[in-house]
Design a protein around this motif. Sequence first.
Motif, PDB file in Angstrom:
ATOM      1  N   ASP A 123       0.118   1.061  -3.731  1.00 44.03           N
ATOM      2  CA  ASP A 123       0.255   0.559  -5.111  1.00 44.03           C
ATOM      3  C   ASP A 123      -0.931  -0.312  -5.506  1.00 44.03           C
ATOM      4  O   ASP A 123      -1.448  -0.215  -6.619  1.00 44.03           O
ATOM      5  CB  ASP A 123       1.552  -0.258  -5.257  1.00 44.03           C
ATOM      6  CG  ASP A 123       2.779   0.641  -5.307  1.00 44.03           C
ATOM      7  OD1 ASP A 123       2.597   1.869  -5.484  1.00 44.03           O
ATOM      8  OD2 ASP A 123       3.902   0.117  -5.147  1.00 44.03           O
ATOM      9  N   LEU A 124      -1.323  -1.167  -4.586  1.00 43.54           N
ATOM     10  CA  LEU A 124      -2.443  -2.060  -4.888  1.00 43.54           C
ATOM     11  C   LEU A 124      -3.737  -1.257  -5.065  1.00 43.54           C
ATOM     12  O   LEU A 124      -4.491  -1.470  -6.026  1.00 43.54           O
ATOM     13  CB  LEU A 124      -2.608  -3.105  -3.769  1.00 43.54           C
ATOM     14  CG  LEU A 124      -3.791  -4.067  -3.911  1.00 43.54           C
ATOM     15  CD1 LEU A 124      -3.759  -4.802  -5.252  1.00 43.54           C
ATOM     16  CD2 LEU A 124      -3.807  -5.077  -2.760  1.00 43.54           C
ATOM     17  N   ASP A 130      -2.821  -6.943   0.601  1.00 45.40           N
ATOM     18  CA  ASP A 130      -1.393  -7.277   0.479  1.00 45.40           C
ATOM     19  C   ASP A 130      -0.602  -6.801   1.706  1.00 45.40           C
ATOM     20  O   ASP A 130       0.618  -6.666   1.638  1.00 45.40           O
ATOM     21  CB  ASP A 130      -0.792  -6.732  -0.831  1.00 45.40           C
ATOM     22  CG  ASP A 130      -0.762  -5.213  -0.867  1.00 45.40           C
ATOM     23  OD1 ASP A 130      -1.425  -4.573  -0.012  1.00 45.40           O
ATOM     24  OD2 ASP A 130      -0.083  -4.647  -1.747  1.00 45.40           O
ATOM     25  N   ARG A 131      -1.320  -6.542   2.792  1.00 38.36           N
ATOM     26  CA  ARG A 131      -0.658  -6.127   4.030  1.00 38.36           C
ATOM     27  C   ARG A 131      -1.166  -6.969   5.178  1.00 38.36           C
ATOM     28  O   ARG A 131      -2.182  -7.648   5.063  1.00 38.36           O
ATOM     29  CB  ARG A 131      -1.007  -4.676   4.365  1.00 38.36           C
ATOM     30  CG  ARG A 131      -0.594  -3.656   3.371  1.00 38.36           C
ATOM     31  CD  ARG A 131      -0.898  -2.294   3.957  1.00 38.36           C
ATOM     32  NE  ARG A 131       0.279  -1.792   4.610  1.00 38.36           N
ATOM     33  CZ  ARG A 131       0.886  -0.656   4.264  1.00 38.36           C
ATOM     34  NH1 ARG A 131       0.409   0.098   3.305  1.00 38.36           N
ATOM     35  NH2 ARG A 131       1.959  -0.268   4.898  1.00 38.36           N
ATOM     36  N   CYS A 178      -4.406  -2.765   2.437  1.00 35.71           N
ATOM     37  CA  CYS A 178      -3.865  -2.803   1.073  1.00 35.71           C
ATOM     38  C   CYS A 178      -2.838  -1.689   0.917  1.00 35.71           C
ATOM     39  O   CYS A 178      -3.019  -0.585   1.445  1.00 35.71           O
ATOM     40  CB  CYS A 178      -4.970  -2.607   0.042  1.00 35.71           C
ATOM     41  SG  CYS A 178      -6.204  -3.924   0.072  1.00 35.71           S
ATOM     42  N   SER A 179      -1.792  -1.974   0.148  1.00 35.28           N
ATOM     43  CA  SER A 179      -0.770  -0.954  -0.072  1.00 35.28           C
ATOM     44  C   SER A 179      -1.290   0.116  -1.030  1.00 35.28           C
ATOM     45  O   SER A 179      -2.266  -0.100  -1.762  1.00 35.28           O
ATOM     46  CB  SER A 179       0.484  -1.599  -0.667  1.00 35.28           C
ATOM     47  OG  SER A 179       0.186  -2.062  -1.977  1.00 35.28           O
ATOM     48  N   THR A 212       1.585  -8.000  -3.998  1.00 40.68           N
ATOM     49  CA  THR A 212       0.834  -6.929  -4.674  1.00 40.68           C
ATOM     50  C   THR A 212       0.523  -7.286  -6.132  1.00 40.68           C
ATOM     51  O   THR A 212      -0.624  -7.162  -6.575  1.00 40.68           O
ATOM     52  CB  THR A 212       1.650  -5.615  -4.622  1.00 40.68           C
ATOM     53  OG1 THR A 212       2.005  -5.391  -3.258  1.00 40.68           O
ATOM     54  CG2 THR A 212       0.859  -4.444  -5.151  1.00 40.68           C
ATOM     55  N   ASP A 213       1.535  -7.753  -6.867  1.00 42.77           N
ATOM     56  CA  ASP A 213       1.323  -8.083  -8.288  1.00 42.77           C
ATOM     57  C   ASP A 213       0.265  -9.158  -8.467  1.00 42.77           C
ATOM     58  O   ASP A 213      -0.549  -9.104  -9.387  1.00 42.77           O
ATOM     59  CB  ASP A 213       2.640  -8.577  -8.924  1.00 42.77           C
ATOM     60  CG  ASP A 213       3.584  -7.425  -9.172  1.00 42.77           C
ATOM     61  OD1 ASP A 213       3.146  -6.260  -9.024  1.00 42.77           O
ATOM     62  OD2 ASP A 213       4.766  -7.684  -9.498  1.00 42.77           O
TER      63      ASP A 213
END
Length: 460
Positions: free
Chosen positions: A205-206, A156-157, A202-203, A168-169
Motif C-alpha cells: 500500500d505504501l 512501514d515494516r 515498505c508495504s 502507512t498513512d
Amino acid sequence: MPAMPTLKIDNARYVVTVDPQRRIIQGGSVLIENDRIRQVGKAAELAGARADRVIDARHMVVTPGFVNGHMHISYAHAVRGIFLDDIGSPLPTVFKLQMAMTEEEEHATSLLGIVELLKNGTVCFVDPGSTKFPDACLQAYEDAGIRVIIGEGVTDREAPFRLPRYATDEAISRSSSFIKKWHGRLNGRLRAWAMPFSGETCSADLLRALKRLADEHRTGLTLHHSTGPQIRAECEARFGFRPTEYLESLGIMGPNVVYAHVLGLDDAEIDCLARTGTAAAMCPVTAAKGGRGVGEHGRLPELLAKGVKVALGCDSPNNSNHLDIVRALNMAAIQYKDARQDMKQIPAETALELATLTGAQALGVGDEIGSLEAGKKADLVLFDTQRPEWQALFNPINNLVYNADGRSVHTVIVDGRVVIDAYRQTFVDEPRLYAKVQEIGEKLLARTGVSLPRSRWPIV
Ligand SMILES: [Zn+2]
C-alpha cells in the motif's frame, strides 16, 4: 532592464561537450548568460563575444557538471572511517548513528558533504532519504549553490536496522507534505521525490501510494533494490514473486523511478527495467569495497545494452568512502573489464556518460544538464591539466577516467554561478567546519555508546 550577467570560458584546451555528436572541441569556448549556456564552439567562433567575466581556460579540460545518483549525505562525515574491514556489515551501527543526529549536527555534516561533492565536480546529487532536517539543510544547499534531490525517507515494516518507520498513512502524508513543501525550491535546483527505503521495508500500500504521489507531482521516486540470492528467496517465499516482478506487479516502475544498487538482476529483470523505462543508480566503489561480487552480480553492461539509463553514486562516506565521482567512474570503467576478463567492457567514454548525460537522464534532469549545449543550464567543471597526472595529454577522456581524480577540479559552475573558483569556495570556513565535524563525531559516538576498536594497529 539590466543586462543579464555573462561568463565566458575562453579557449579551453578541450571542451568535452557530450552533445549528440559527442564532440570534443580543441581550443573551445563556452558562453554563459545568466543560468544558461548560450553558445559552445571554437574559441575563434566566439572571439567577438564579450562577457562580464572571462576565465582563461587554455590549460583546462571542460566537462559537463557531474551527477551523483545515490549519495547519503547525513551522518557519516562525522564518523567516517570508524568501521574496520573485519567488523561485518556496518549498517545497524550506521542507522543508529544517523537516527541520533541533531539538526545542527546534520547541517554541519551535510555542508561538509556538499563541499566535498562540489570540490570533486558534482553539481547534482540524490540523497535517498537520509536527511532528517531539510529546513536546516536548505541553507547549506542555498549557500553552496548545488542541485539536490531529497525526500522523506520512509518505511512501514520491520527492518533489520533502525530506519524511520511510521504507520502507512503517516508515511504517505509525510511524503506528500515533503514534496509539496520542497519541490522546485531554489530556482528549481531542489527537487523533492518520494523515497521509500526499499521494497522489503515498505508495504504494498505504501509503495503504491508513493508512486502515485510521484506521478501526481510529476516528480521521482527512488528506493534501494538489490536482488541477490537471499533477497530473492525471501521475496519468493513471501510474495510468490521475484523482487523486481513484485515491484512490477505493484506498478513501482517507470521513467520517474530510480532503483539503487541493482546488484543481482537477472535477464528478465533487466528486460523489465528496459521495457518500463525504469532507471538505475549504481555505486561501483561501494560494491567493490563491500565485496558484493560485481563479477557475479554486476549487470551494468547488460543494463546499458538494453538502453536502461544508469547514474553512478558514491553511496555514503562510510561505504565508498569518498564523494569523488571521478574515482567512481574510474571504478565503473575498470571493474567490469576485470570481472569479465574483457577489456572492451565499459569504455572510458561510457563511464563518463554515466556521470554526465546518461546519469542526468536517469535522474530525470537530462533535458537541463548533463551536456554542454546551447540552451542547457550552465553546469560545468574545469579540470586543471597543469598537474602531473594529466601529462601527457592526447585523449582527454582517457586521461580523465584513468589518470585523474577529483583533485584536479579547478572551477565548478552551477546554474551559471561559479561555486568553486580556482579550487576555492566562499560559502563556508572550511578549517572551522572540519573541527566542528570532528567534535560532532566524538560527541555522537559518546552519546550513542558506539564503541568500536579504532584501529587494528596500536595508536600510541
Ligand atoms: Zn542507500
